[in-house]
Design a protein around this motif. Structure first.
Motif, PDB file in Angstrom:
ATOM      1  N   ILE A 110     -13.270   0.344  -6.102  1.00 44.75           N
ATOM      2  CA  ILE A 110     -14.336  -0.160  -5.227  1.00 44.75           C
ATOM      3  C   ILE A 110     -13.734  -1.041  -4.144  1.00 44.75           C
ATOM      4  O   ILE A 110     -14.086  -0.947  -2.964  1.00 44.75           O
ATOM      5  CB  ILE A 110     -15.387  -0.928  -6.049  1.00 44.75           C
ATOM      6  CG1 ILE A 110     -16.128   0.038  -6.979  1.00 44.75           C
ATOM      7  CG2 ILE A 110     -16.372  -1.649  -5.133  1.00 44.75           C
ATOM      8  CD1 ILE A 110     -17.080  -0.642  -7.944  1.00 44.75           C
ATOM      9  N   VAL A 111     -12.820  -1.928  -4.540  1.00 46.65           N
ATOM     10  CA  VAL A 111     -12.084  -2.744  -3.566  1.00 46.65           C
ATOM     11  C   VAL A 111     -10.740  -2.057  -3.357  1.00 46.65           C
ATOM     12  O   VAL A 111      -9.852  -2.131  -4.214  1.00 46.65           O
ATOM     13  CB  VAL A 111     -11.893  -4.190  -4.054  1.00 46.65           C
ATOM     14  CG1 VAL A 111     -11.263  -5.033  -2.937  1.00 46.65           C
ATOM     15  CG2 VAL A 111     -13.223  -4.802  -4.479  1.00 46.65           C
ATOM     16  N   SER A 112     -10.601  -1.387  -2.245  1.00 48.00           N
ATOM     17  CA  SER A 112      -9.405  -0.581  -2.008  1.00 48.00           C
ATOM     18  C   SER A 112      -8.263  -1.431  -1.480  1.00 48.00           C
ATOM     19  O   SER A 112      -8.490  -2.531  -0.947  1.00 48.00           O
ATOM     20  CB  SER A 112      -9.729   0.515  -0.986  1.00 48.00           C
ATOM     21  OG  SER A 112      -9.861  -0.048   0.313  1.00 48.00           O
TER      22      SER A 112
ATOM     23  N   ILE B 130       0.827  -1.202   0.000  1.00 42.83           N
ATOM     24  CA  ILE B 130       0.000   0.000   0.000  1.00 42.83           C
ATOM     25  C   ILE B 130       0.864   1.255   0.000  1.00 42.83           C
ATOM     26  O   ILE B 130       0.631   2.209  -0.767  1.00 42.83           O
ATOM     27  CB  ILE B 130      -0.941  -0.008   1.220  1.00 42.83           C
ATOM     28  CG1 ILE B 130      -1.996  -1.108   1.070  1.00 42.83           C
ATOM     29  CG2 ILE B 130      -1.623   1.351   1.399  1.00 42.83           C
ATOM     30  CD1 ILE B 130      -2.834  -1.336   2.317  1.00 42.83           C
ATOM     31  N   GLU B 131       1.882   1.261   0.836  1.00 38.46           N
ATOM     32  CA  GLU B 131       2.741   2.447   0.945  1.00 38.46           C
ATOM     33  C   GLU B 131       3.553   2.669  -0.326  1.00 38.46           C
ATOM     34  O   GLU B 131       3.729   3.806  -0.774  1.00 38.46           O
ATOM     35  CB  GLU B 131       3.653   2.304   2.164  1.00 38.46           C
ATOM     36  CG  GLU B 131       2.884   2.393   3.480  1.00 38.46           C
ATOM     37  CD  GLU B 131       3.754   2.130   4.699  1.00 38.46           C
ATOM     38  OE1 GLU B 131       4.929   1.738   4.515  1.00 38.46           O
ATOM     39  OE2 GLU B 131       3.261   2.304   5.831  1.00 38.46           O
TER      40      GLU B 131
ATOM     41  N   GLU C   8      -6.746  -0.888   1.183  1.00 36.65           N
ATOM     42  CA  GLU C   8      -7.010  -1.034   2.620  1.00 36.65           C
ATOM     43  C   GLU C   8      -7.944  -2.203   2.891  1.00 36.65           C
ATOM     44  O   GLU C   8      -7.847  -2.858   3.930  1.00 36.65           O
ATOM     45  CB  GLU C   8      -7.592   0.257   3.192  1.00 36.65           C
ATOM     46  CG  GLU C   8      -6.598   1.409   3.265  1.00 36.65           C
ATOM     47  CD  GLU C   8      -5.478   1.169   4.276  1.00 36.65           C
ATOM     48  OE1 GLU C   8      -5.645   0.327   5.179  1.00 36.65           O
ATOM     49  OE2 GLU C   8      -4.426   1.832   4.154  1.00 36.65           O
ATOM     50  N   ASP C   9      -8.861  -2.483   1.950  1.00 43.20           N
ATOM     51  CA  ASP C   9      -9.725  -3.656   2.094  1.00 43.20           C
ATOM     52  C   ASP C   9      -8.894  -4.935   2.059  1.00 43.20           C
ATOM     53  O   ASP C   9      -9.170  -5.897   2.792  1.00 43.20           O
ATOM     54  CB  ASP C   9     -10.757  -3.700   0.969  1.00 43.20           C
ATOM     55  CG  ASP C   9     -11.772  -2.572   1.049  1.00 43.20           C
ATOM     56  OD1 ASP C   9     -11.975  -2.014   2.143  1.00 43.20           O
ATOM     57  OD2 ASP C   9     -12.360  -2.233  -0.005  1.00 43.20           O
ATOM     58  N   GLY C  10      -7.879  -4.958   1.187  1.00 45.76           N
ATOM     59  CA  GLY C  10      -7.000  -6.122   1.134  1.00 45.76           C
ATOM     60  C   GLY C  10      -6.225  -6.292   2.411  1.00 45.76           C
ATOM     61  O   GLY C  10      -6.087  -7.409   2.934  1.00 45.76           O
ATOM     62  N   TYR C  11      -5.689  -5.187   2.932  1.00 39.18           N
ATOM     63  CA  TYR C  11      -4.964  -5.226   4.211  1.00 39.18           C
ATOM     64  C   TYR C  11      -5.875  -5.724   5.326  1.00 39.18           C
ATOM     65  O   TYR C  11      -5.474  -6.588   6.130  1.00 39.18           O
ATOM     66  CB  TYR C  11      -4.431  -3.831   4.547  1.00 39.18           C
ATOM     67  CG  TYR C  11      -3.908  -3.722   5.964  1.00 39.18           C
ATOM     68  CD1 TYR C  11      -2.600  -4.087   6.271  1.00 39.18           C
ATOM     69  CD2 TYR C  11      -4.726  -3.279   6.996  1.00 39.18           C
ATOM     70  CE1 TYR C  11      -2.121  -4.002   7.571  1.00 39.18           C
ATOM     71  CE2 TYR C  11      -4.249  -3.206   8.299  1.00 39.18           C
ATOM     72  CZ  TYR C  11      -2.952  -3.559   8.580  1.00 39.18           C
ATOM     73  OH  TYR C  11      -2.489  -3.486   9.875  1.00 39.18           O
TER      74      TYR C  11
ATOM     75  N   ALA D 145      -5.009  -2.995  -6.476  1.00 38.39           N
ATOM     76  CA  ALA D 145      -6.391  -3.459  -6.290  1.00 38.39           C
ATOM     77  C   ALA D 145      -6.421  -4.918  -5.860  1.00 38.39           C
ATOM     78  O   ALA D 145      -5.945  -5.788  -6.592  1.00 38.39           O
ATOM     79  CB  ALA D 145      -7.175  -3.293  -7.582  1.00 38.39           C
ATOM     80  N   PRO D 146      -6.969  -5.223  -4.688  1.00 33.51           N
ATOM     81  CA  PRO D 146      -7.169  -6.626  -4.298  1.00 33.51           C
ATOM     82  C   PRO D 146      -8.283  -7.245  -5.154  1.00 33.51           C
ATOM     83  O   PRO D 146      -9.334  -6.617  -5.344  1.00 33.51           O
ATOM     84  CB  PRO D 146      -7.600  -6.541  -2.830  1.00 33.51           C
ATOM     85  CG  PRO D 146      -7.318  -5.122  -2.400  1.00 33.51           C
ATOM     86  CD  PRO D 146      -7.412  -4.290  -3.635  1.00 33.51           C
ATOM     87  N   PHE D 147      -8.068  -8.451  -5.623  1.00 35.15           N
ATOM     88  CA  PHE D 147      -9.082  -9.106  -6.448  1.00 35.15           C
ATOM     89  C   PHE D 147     -10.076  -9.838  -5.540  1.00 35.15           C
ATOM     90  O   PHE D 147     -10.052 -11.056  -5.420  1.00 35.15           O
ATOM     91  CB  PHE D 147      -8.428 -10.076  -7.438  1.00 35.15           C
ATOM     92  CG  PHE D 147      -9.398 -10.626  -8.450  1.00 35.15           C
ATOM     93  CD1 PHE D 147     -10.037  -9.804  -9.354  1.00 35.15           C
ATOM     94  CD2 PHE D 147      -9.663 -11.989  -8.502  1.00 35.15           C
ATOM     95  CE1 PHE D 147     -10.930 -10.313 -10.290  1.00 35.15           C
ATOM     96  CE2 PHE D 147     -10.545 -12.517  -9.435  1.00 35.15           C
ATOM     97  CZ  PHE D 147     -11.186 -11.674 -10.329  1.00 35.15           C
TER      98      PHE D 147
END
Length: 360
Positions: free
Chosen positions: A330-332, A110-111, A334-337, A121-123
């Protein structure tokens, strides 16, 4: 919509993820051009996509300056290093789940993406499963009243460990916890946000299994519990979704039909064409049971609820639009993290036999 600038896409890996979940949907979205696939050996990719360049290394793929987006569709333990390599090369990335093998790796990705001004983008494509779209609609409509329990199962019956597959090797980023739980957890958090706490049982149920092949994860919210569950010993599968609220319940069996259709050779139509992609068979639709008069709980009204059509194309439409600067992901990242962090806490909870607070 006006004429779109063509965005070149490359995919690293030609396993199930590329063949079923990435290449067909990238190819079906106007404005995206599948330019290259990395397959280190073998000719399957060339046979499936004869018009696409087949690269034998990531470096070869990155030599093509027209490729703006790279999809990381490789074994889980490689996601972090490949994501960093592509970001360092100035490419936007889509990372198949899990977003990374650890939350620390996810934070680094992310950083780095932020520092480079690139997208990561997380899938988490199962936000576009038909059954989940149906559940989302029912929750938003408050069709069940105040929701008190949300139960999500993704079950299989695979009692014998498979040989010669990385998914059955003992790396901590493999196994059901990092294979299916990212989807189940992400669906819950996309509806309800971050949980207050995590309580879990993560275990190996099968004989001679080298991986975590079963989990029960409880995410606690104010006034509601969300259960995410999976097993490889579910000979008779549980409902895919089971929701209970103060006014009724919803129960649905069966999995979204897109994956089996694609494995069976179905072709995804170009978005915008008149051809309908896929609708679920009526036999798999769920049932909504409500008590119109709460004082008479024995008088229930049962309604079969048509499943919304599932479609993974909108994920890549959003990636295209985000690259063009037209809308956020839409899927950020941060959502993956967050999904990876919850899975780490699930392991802690299971190992230590306690509920763990979620602090982000």
């Amino acid at each position: 919509m006006g004429e779109l600038r063509e965005i070149g896409v490359g995919v690293i890996g030609f396993g199930l993820a590329c063949r079923v979940f990435h290449a067909p949907f990238v190819s079906a979205v106007p404005g995206l051009k599948l330019r290259a696939i990395v397959q280190r050996k073998g000719n399957e990719a060339a046979e499936a996509y004869p018009e696409v360049k087949i690269a034998r290394s990531v470096e070869e793929l990155l030599e093509d300056a027209a490729i703006e987006v790279v999809v990381v569709a490789t074994p889980n333990e490689t996601h972090y290093a490949l994501a960093k390599q592509c970001l360092e090369a100035g490419r936007h990335i889509v990372i198949d789940k899990p977003f990374a093998g650890t939350s620390a790796e996810a934070r680094e990705i992310i950083e780095l993406a932020a520092a480079k001004g690139l997208l990561a983008a997380p899938f988490h494509n199962r936000r576009w499963d038909g059954d989940f779209l149906t559940v989302r609609q029912l929750v938003e409509e408050k069709a069940l009243g105040r929701l008190v329990t949300f139960e999500s199962h993704f079950d299989r019956f695979r009692p014998m460990p498979r040989e010669n597959t990385w998914k059955e090797s003992g790396d901590l980023s493999h196994g059901l916890l990092f294979d299916l739980a990212p989807h189940l957890v992400d669906q819950v958090t996309s509806l309800f946000g971050a949980p207050k706490s995590v309580t879990a049982s993560v275990r190996t149920d099968r004989d001679n299994s080298a991986i975590e092949d079963a989990f029960d994860i409880v995410l606690a919210y104010e006034g509601m519990l969300a259960f995410c569950r999976s097993s490889m010993l579910a000979c008779d599968a549980s409902p895919r979704f089971l929701l209970h609220g103060t006014a009724g319940s919803f129960k649905k069996y069966g999995l979204d039909p897109q994956e089996p259709a694609l494995v069976g050779g179905a072709q995804v139509p170009l978005l915008g064409s008149p051809e309908v992609w896929l609708e679920e068979d009526e036999s798999q639709w769920g049932t909504l049971s409500v008590a119109p008069v709460l004082a008479e709980p024995g008088k229930l009204v049962k309604t079969v609820v048509k499943t919304e059509p599932g479609d993974y194309r909108p994920f890549y439409v959003n990636v295209r639009n985000a690259v063009l600067g037209k809308e956020p992901l839409i899927v950020s990242p941060e959502d993956g993290y967050q999904a990876v962090k919850i899975l780490e806490l699930a392991r802690v909870s299971s190992k230590e036999g306690r509920t763990v607070a979620f602090e982000g």
